[in-house]
Design a protein around this motif. Structure first.
Motif, mmCIF file in Angstrom:
data_model
loop_
_atom_site.group_PDB
_atom_site.id
_atom_site.type_symbol
_atom_site.label_atom_id
_atom_site.label_comp_id
_atom_site.label_asym_id
_atom_site.label_seq_id
_atom_site.Cartn_x
_atom_site.Cartn_y
_atom_site.Cartn_z
ATOM 1 N N ASP A 1 100.224 6.669 -2.458
ATOM 2 C CA ASP A 1 101.620 6.248 -2.289
ATOM 3 C C ASP A 1 102.273 6.846 -1.045
ATOM 4 O OD1 ASP A 1 101.946 8.869 -3.100
ATOM 5 O OD2 ASP A 1 102.924 8.385 -5.002
ATOM 6 N N GLU A 2 101.536 7.681 -0.305
ATOM 7 C CA GLU A 2 102.085 8.276 0.912
ATOM 8 C C GLU A 2 101.386 7.772 2.183
ATOM 9 O OE1 GLU A 2 101.913 12.507 0.366
ATOM 10 O OE2 GLU A 2 103.678 12.525 -0.947
ATOM 11 N N VAL A 3 100.577 6.733 2.050
ATOM 12 C CA VAL A 3 99.801 6.245 3.190
ATOM 13 C C VAL A 3 100.706 5.875 4.363
ATOM 14 C CG1 VAL A 3 98.320 4.370 4.019
ATOM 15 C CG2 VAL A 3 97.806 5.480 1.847
ATOM 16 N N ASP A 4 101.763 5.110 4.096
ATOM 17 C CA ASP A 4 102.641 4.672 5.184
ATOM 18 C C ASP A 4 103.263 5.861 5.905
ATOM 19 O OD1 ASP A 4 102.055 2.085 4.564
ATOM 20 O OD2 ASP A 4 103.919 1.685 3.473
ATOM 21 N N LYS A 5 103.696 6.857 5.131
ATOM 22 C CA LYS A 5 104.320 8.047 5.713
ATOM 23 C C LYS A 5 103.307 8.810 6.576
ATOM 24 C CE LYS A 5 105.096 11.919 3.421
ATOM 25 N NZ LYS A 5 105.603 12.878 2.413
ATOM 26 N N VAL A 6 102.081 8.930 6.077
ATOM 27 C CA VAL A 6 101.036 9.657 6.803
ATOM 28 C C VAL A 6 100.666 8.911 8.091
ATOM 29 C CG1 VAL A 6 98.624 10.381 6.716
ATOM 30 C CG2 VAL A 6 100.117 10.790 4.748
ATOM 31 N N GLU A 7 100.504 7.584 7.995
ATOM 32 C CA GLU A 7 100.185 6.798 9.187
ATOM 33 C C GLU A 7 101.243 6.994 10.266
ATOM 34 O OE1 GLU A 7 99.738 2.743 8.072
ATOM 35 O OE2 GLU A 7 97.757 3.018 7.197
ATOM 36 N N ALA A 8 102.507 6.986 9.856
ATOM 37 C CA ALA A 8 103.602 7.147 10.817
ATOM 38 C C ALA A 8 103.544 8.517 11.485
ATOM 39 C CB ALA A 8 104.950 6.954 10.108
ATOM 40 N N ALA A 9 103.261 9.557 10.682
ATOM 41 C CA ALA A 9 103.206 10.922 11.222
ATOM 42 C C ALA A 9 102.043 11.092 12.191
ATOM 43 C CB ALA A 9 103.099 11.926 10.077
ATOM 44 N N PHE A 10 100.899 10.468 11.877
ATOM 45 C CA PHE A 10 99.734 10.566 12.756
ATOM 46 C C PHE A 10 99.963 9.790 14.056
ATOM 47 C CE2 PHE A 10 97.610 12.621 9.409
ATOM 48 C CZ PHE A 10 96.390 13.098 9.869
ATOM 49 N N ALA A 11 100.663 8.653 13.953
ATOM 50 C CA ALA A 11 100.919 7.841 15.138
ATOM 51 C C ALA A 11 101.970 8.488 16.044
ATOM 52 C CB ALA A 11 101.384 6.447 14.714
ATOM 53 N N LYS A 12 102.879 9.258 15.447
ATOM 54 C CA LYS A 12 103.991 9.852 16.190
ATOM 55 C C LYS A 12 103.566 11.075 16.994
ATOM 56 C CE LYS A 12 108.531 11.945 15.142
ATOM 57 N NZ LYS A 12 108.236 13.390 15.111
ATOM 58 N N GLY A 13 102.678 11.882 16.418
ATOM 59 C CA GLY A 13 102.292 13.133 17.084
ATOM 60 C C GLY A 13 103.057 14.310 16.505
ATOM 61 N N PRO A 14 102.781 15.516 16.985
ATOM 62 C CA PRO A 14 103.474 16.720 16.496
ATOM 63 C C PRO A 14 104.986 16.575 16.665
ATOM 64 C CG PRO A 14 101.619 17.305 17.891
ATOM 65 C CD PRO A 14 101.790 15.838 18.024
ATOM 66 N N GLU A 15 105.708 17.121 15.696
ATOM 67 C CA GLU A 15 107.156 16.896 15.634
ATOM 68 C C GLU A 15 107.881 17.241 16.927
ATOM 69 O OE1 GLU A 15 108.687 18.824 12.189
ATOM 70 O OE2 GLU A 15 107.634 17.479 10.817
ATOM 71 N N GLU A 16 107.640 18.445 17.471
ATOM 72 C CA GLU A 16 108.427 18.859 18.632
ATOM 73 C C GLU A 16 108.061 18.088 19.890
ATOM 74 O OE1 GLU A 16 107.318 23.000 18.590
ATOM 75 O OE2 GLU A 16 106.077 22.734 20.357
ATOM 76 N N GLU A 17 106.866 17.440 19.873
ATOM 77 C CA GLU A 17 106.460 16.682 21.053
ATOM 78 C C GLU A 17 106.937 15.228 20.991
ATOM 79 O OE1 GLU A 17 102.347 19.171 21.796
ATOM 80 O OE2 GLU A 17 102.464 17.069 22.318
ATOM 81 N N GLY A 18 107.375 14.815 19.798
ATOM 82 C CA GLY A 18 107.942 13.482 19.681
ATOM 83 C C GLY A 18 106.984 12.344 19.996
ATOM 84 N N GLY A 19 105.666 12.627 19.902
ATOM 85 C CA GLY A 19 104.669 11.554 20.069
ATOM 86 C C GLY A 19 104.385 11.189 21.502
ATOM 87 N N HIS A 20 104.809 12.033 22.462
ATOM 88 C CA HIS A 20 104.559 11.688 23.867
ATOM 89 C C HIS A 20 103.074 11.838 24.187
ATOM 90 C CE1 HIS A 20 108.758 11.302 24.461
ATOM 91 N NE2 HIS A 20 109.012 12.580 24.246
#
Length: 223
Positions: free
Chosen positions: A204-223
């Protein structure tokens, strides 16, 4: 462990060499004695010429002392008959059969023989390379609540530790595929370019996990 392999084609010979390198004793059975050339001169296991579902041939290969049996010849029927003989006649628990026809594979699975459906496996592997986005489930627990999946990972994670990835995404990294080899990471393992990340997560957390992996580390903002 002693392992008997039926079929000395590309898969059987590679499997035999791999298992021997891991410290197991191996016997390979094939009807064609010239097939054993694929094993190379360094192979120290037994080469048994004969039909892989013949009980005397299997005994010659040491089936009575074996802990596992793999049927990887080019014939679906031969593979499944041999796998059933190993399981039912000799009581080998760890048995697997290679099956080319995926429709048959499902029938054999119901007989309790784990099968590797070659065509389906190859197609799945291709799909996962052609369509790298999102999570591809490799395994689900019987309740469907937890799954193992390869998750597409932003390049922004490269250079960061697995421990950070786990903390920020809430998953457990089960293993990495690095340069074609499976790697069991520690919390200190650093993600490298080209790594494929396989994680255990709640379904039930797949979508949330996919988004976090696609975004990158929090402080880097996915750059």
């Amino acid at each position: 462990m002693h392992i008997v392999i039926m079929g000395c084609g590309r898969v059987g010979s590679a499997l035999a060499q791999n298992l021997e390198q891991q410290g197991h004793t191996v016997a390979v059975v094939d009807q064609d004695p010239t097939a054993f050339r694929r094993l190379g001169s360094s192979f120290g296991g037994r080469r048994v010429t004969g039909v892989g579902f013949d009980q005397d041939t299997l005994r010659e290969a040491g089936i009575e002392e074996a802990g596992a049996f793999a049927a990887v010849s080019s014939g679906d029927n031969s593979n499944i008959i041999a796998a059933r003989v190993a399981r039912e006649m000799f009581g080998i628990e760890n048995v697997a059969a290679r099956i080319y026809d995926p429709r048959r594979a499902e029938v054999y699975q119901r007989l309790g023989i784990p099968t590797v459906a070659t065509v389906r496996w190859t197609a799945d592997q291709m799909l996962r390379r052609l369509l790298p986005s999102g999570a591809e489930p490799l395994w689900r627990d019987p309740t469907g609540g937890v799954q193992l999946a390869e998750v597409h990972t932003s390049a922004a994670w490269v250079g960061h530790k697995i421990s950070r990835m786990q903390e920020e995404t809430g998953v457990r990294v089960a293993f990495l595929t690095r340069l074609g080899e499976a790697v069991l990471p520690t919390s200190q393992t650093v993600l490298q370019e080209g790594d494929l990340v396989h994680v255990m997560m709640r379904t039930d957390e797949v979508d949330k996990v996919e988004a976090a992996f696609a975004k990158g580390p929090e402080e880097e903002g996915g750059h």
